[in-house]
Write a protein that holds these residues in place. Structure first.
Motif: not given
Length: 473
Positions: A127-136, A350-355
């Motif tokens: 889910x985190x990877x999906x959200x990060x991928x949507x943040x240009x 980015x991934x770690x901080x989003x998570x």
């Protein structure tokens, strides 16, 4: 036959009859280095006892002692109480992390200090990877080269999360790292010169031992008790040696699970200021705020560094963390990091901080905390009456083996019963002898039932005692 001839016959290795250039002990150390380089001395091979070699060469025992110490300082050999001085090989040079893949599929692994397996981790990461991928904008920033200190936004996110956990900090004091081990190495390489001395608990994290050894530092052990490092032992060491840095695990020592009281922390700070020591606190084993003591960077901000990593709360594979340091040390540390790897990977941050910033992480951390409580309760019930030490937030406990058990026998016999453990040897600093004790990790089994089976097998083994072996003749 003369004493010299008898000694020469008994020596497993003898140096060549080289004419000394300079001090005799340095010549001998050079000859050891040459013998290792040419294969004459093999990894793991034991050097002759000092008295025997002294008689064979007709020199003083002190000369041999200095030669062996010089060879050890160069990383050529390793001295262990009870086993002599041996040539370092792969296992001697690098503390044994090979156990990461050693447990067999039919064995219950209690050797690893890892997060408790849970399908939630993979689900949340997806889910985190999906959200990060949507943040240009976030993706664009992650793909750019980063500054040595790391992304300003990620440092702010991390500082905010740490502050919420009771570890108040500011983004300007953080350097983003590729995990906790990287922070260890970065600190030593940037702030300590080869040949200088660092100190730690006599039993400590193998990654620190490996980093100090790789960098050619003198790593000195400090005696411990159930509260961790003993201030009296530290002060005696400082009176004899010039120590540059002290490595500490005050919340939950790895491997002994010792927890440092507030009074002891204050005593360590007093000594550090008296002898001008840097303090490197390892906070990778995350402890809840209500169970945590005062971090050293709040007690002695002018000389304290603090390590944080997501390895124990999210995933060891993310390899993301930070180093908090006094402002005057930031430039040196940034220069060291730039020379090593330029900067920590922006995408990983980015991934770690989003998570970390999501509600998902709180759910996962709370679940792990509750599960750890249940597993420690199981441990206490199983080993009631035995001498062991644990911590509610800790991934492991430290069990002192009753007489006449020896650690090596206990590990071997546990393996025969389908339980994987590791020796305390990799945790021993310098020539510190391995204790008759064992680290029991509670977190590798995905299910509590498997842990219970493993603990019961160990308890049965303790109750039965070691198997008798045939006497040596």
């Amino acid at each position: 036959m003369s004493i010299q001839d008898k000694a020469r016959q008994r020596c497993s290795w003898l140096p060549s009859a080289e004419v000394p250039e300079g001090p005799r002990y340095k010549t001998l150390a050079n000859q050891i280095a040459t013998a290792i380089a040419t294969g004459e001395l093999k990894p793991g091979e034991r050097l002759p006892p000092q008295r025997l070699l002294a008689d064979a060469l007709q020199v003083t025992v002190g000369t041999i002692t200095r030669a062996y110490r010089e060879a050890e300082r160069r990383g050529l050999v390793e001295a262990r109480v009870g086993s002599g001085t041996r040539v370092r090989g792969m296992q001697a040079d690098t503390p044994d992390f090979h156990h990461l893949s050693r447990a067999t599929t039919d064995s219950i692994d209690l050797s690893l200090s890892v997060p408790i397996p849970n399908p939630l981790r993979a689900q949340q990461l997806s889910a985190v990877l999906s959200r990060v991928s949507e943040q240009a904008s976030e993706l664009g920033s992650a793909l750019d080269y980063q500054s040595e200190q790391g992304s300003q936004r990620q440092r702010e996110q991390l500082a905010a999360w740490l502050t919420e956990q009771g570890l108040a900090t500011d983004a300007k004091d953080l350097i983003l790292t590729i995990g906790g081990q990287h922070a260890d190495y970065l600190t030593l390489q940037s702030l300590i010169r080869p040949g200088e001395a660092v100190a730690s608990d006599a039993l400590t994290y193998p990654g620190m031992i490996a980093a100090a050894r790789q960098l050619g530092l003198k790593h000195l052990p400090v005696s411990m008790d159930r509260e961790g490092m003993r201030p009296d032992a530290l002060e005696r060491l400082c009176q004899r040696q010039r120590i540059r840095l002290l490595y500490l695990m005050p919340e939950h020592n790895n491997p002994t699970a010792a927890h440092m009281t507030q009074h002891r922390r204050e005593e360590i700070v007093r000594i550090a200021r008296k002898y001008d020591l840097l303090l490197l606190e390892d906070g990778v084993q995350f402890v809840r705020s209500e169970l945590r003591g005062t971090p050293f960077y709040q007690l002695a901000p002018e000389r304290s560094l603090y390590i944080f990593s997501v390895s124990k709360i999210l995933s060891g594979g993310l390899r993301f963390g930070c180093l908090r340091a006094p402002g005057n040390l930031i430039p040196q540390l940034c220069a060291g990091l730039r020379a090593q790897c330029w900067a920590s990977p922006g995408l990983m941050g980015s991934v770690a901080c989003e998570w970390l910033g999501s509600a998902d992480s709180s759910l996962l951390i709370d679940w792990q905390w509750q599960e750890l409580n249940a597993r420690h309760a199981l441990l206490e019930k199983t080993f009631s009456g035995y001498d062991f030490l644990g911590h509610p937030c800790g991934f492991h406990a430290w069990l002192h083996l009753p007489e006449p058990w020896r650690t090596s026998d206990f590990i071997d016999q546990a393996a025969q019963r389908g339980v994987t453990l590791i020796s305390p040897e990799p945790f021993c600093v310098g020539s510190q002898p391995a204790p008759q004790a064992i680290r029991i990790c509670l977190t590798p089994p995905a299910h509590r039932e498997a842990l219970e089976i493993g603990l019961n097998r160990l308890a049965e083994l303790l109750a039965e005692g070691p198997r008798l072996t045939a006497p040596l003749v």
